[in-house]
Design an enzyme around this catalytic site. Structure first.
Site, PDB file in Angstrom:
ATOM      1  N   ASP A  75      55.693   3.095   9.399  1.00  0.00           N
ATOM      2  CA  ASP A  75      56.027   2.316   8.200  1.00  0.00           C
ATOM      3  C   ASP A  75      54.773   1.801   7.502  1.00  0.00           C
ATOM      4  OD1 ASP A  75      55.628   0.537  10.439  1.00  0.00           O
ATOM      5  OD2 ASP A  75      56.528  -1.081   9.269  1.00  0.00           O
ATOM      6  N   GLU A 129      56.585  -1.751  12.141  1.00  0.00           N
ATOM      7  CA  GLU A 129      55.500  -2.582  12.682  1.00  0.00           C
ATOM      8  C   GLU A 129      55.127  -3.685  11.718  1.00  0.00           C
ATOM      9  OE1 GLU A 129      51.456  -4.021  13.467  1.00  0.00           O
ATOM     10  OE2 GLU A 129      52.121  -2.965  11.686  1.00  0.00           O
TER      11      GLU A 129
END
Ligand SMILES: [Zn+2]
Length: 357
Positions: A75, A129
């Protein structure tokens, strides 16, 4: 649309970086990139691949004596007018170039092109994350698939600008509260002023001399700081409560418990309420694969001062460190970019380390 991660792309970590950057994957929307990555890994006969939500795991099972994890989050923070990627001279610009698709590209390139590594390898490409910890793909694996995290050593390919950043500092946040008694300011002697009482808390902070600790050649600088203060009832009331929020960054030679005991000593006699706590991680450079890795990089490791997912591995007893081509100063910046030379260096280093079977 077909998978953009074609064999031609996978063999070149620079082209692969750009291709991954151009698959937008803001936290919470990693499905498309996870699909692409899973598809590629399933086609590699030397890997067994599994998936949990939008986290993809692939591993070799060659019966090697040791197992190493290479991990990267898929991400990014929200796009900021910086997609698709652009190239200017030796720089690739775009959201996630430094943090951390260039690192993901190194791991994915190795997964696709190194069927016979020196250690058994586990590749983890994980979700979420950049947002709250409860969504973090590694956190979810530690709860639901802990066996996927088992290893002798782990490398997170977070941006470090090509140096090894080992361990990480712990974080402890507490609220130090002072108490008093309300009264009218015209008859202040009937009350006790809790804001004045906070003066002693601030003096403790001002007098505090944080430690500098060197472990395995890595120097950690601790810090103890007030980050917020609140108190007061109204303009005509002697306040009966004041709260100082304090943030301690502690070197990984202290446990969370020891860090809290330390704060009880610093603020002796005051009420402390813990609002957040996360352990640090020792550098873990004495594990055999770590020593070989540091040799392959060929530069002295530095201490990681922020908190990173490295400590999730440490909590499972797996020594871990950060090493990636991106510049950490550029993470989340609108002009985020990565140097093509750093990607090539990183790929060469990892090959040197892992291909020497
Ligand atoms: Zn990152």
């Amino acid at each position: 649309m077909g998978n953009p991660l074609t064999p031609d792309v996978l063999v070149d970590p620079v082209v692969l970086t750009r291709t991954l950057v151009d698959v937008e994957s803001v936290s919470g929307a990693e499905k498309v990139i996870a699909d692409c990555v899973e598809d590629v890994l399933r086609q590699a006969p030397h890997l067994s691949t599994e998936r949990h939500q939008n986290t993809v795991m692939a591993r070799t099972d060659l019966g090697r004596e040791r197992r190493v994890v290479l991990a990267g989050h898929l991400d990014t923070v929200p796009v900021n007018g910086n997609l698709p990627s652009t190239v200017v001279d030796d720089l690739i610009y775009g959201c996630g170039t430094a943090d951390m698709k260039s690192g993901v590209a190194l791991a994915l390139h190795l997964a696709a092109t190194l069927p016979d590594p020196r250690y058994d390898l586990t590749f983890l490409f994980y979700e979420a994350e950049e947002i709250e910890s409860r969504f973090n793909g590694l956190h979810l694996l530690s709860q639901h698939r802990p066996e996927w995290l088992a290893a002798d050593f782990a490398v997170l390919l977070e941006p470090t600008y090509g140096v090894v950043e080992a361990g990480c500092q712990g974080t402890l946040k507490v609220t130090v509260r002072t108490h008093g008694r309300r009264a009218h300011p015209a008859r202040a002697w009937r009350g006790v002023n809790a804001i004045h009482a906070a003066g002693e808390v601030l003096r403790c902070l001002d007098d505090y001399r944080p430690r500098t600790v060197t472990i395995d050649g890595c120097t950690y600088r601790e810090g103890l700081n007030a980050v917020r203060i609140s108190g007061g009832v109204a303009g005509n009331v002697i306040p009966d409560e004041c709260a100082v929020e304090v943030d301690l960054r502690f070197a990984p030679d202290r446990t969370e418990r020891q860090a809290l005991d330390h704060l009880h000593e610093v603020f002796a006699g005051f009420d402390l309420e813990v609002t957040d706590s996360a352990p640090g991680a020792l550098p873990g450079l004495d594990a055999a694969p770590a020593r070989d890795f540091v040799t392959a990089v060929g530069a002295e490791p530095a201490a990681k001062l922020g908190w990173t997912d490295v400590s999730r591995f440490a909590a499972l007893g797996v020594p871990a460190l950060n090493y990636g081509p991106g510049d950490p100063m550029l993470a989340h910046a609108p002009d985020e970019h990565v140097e093509i030379g750093k990607i090539r260096d990183g790929a060469a280093t990892l090959h040197r380390w892992l291909a020497a079977y």
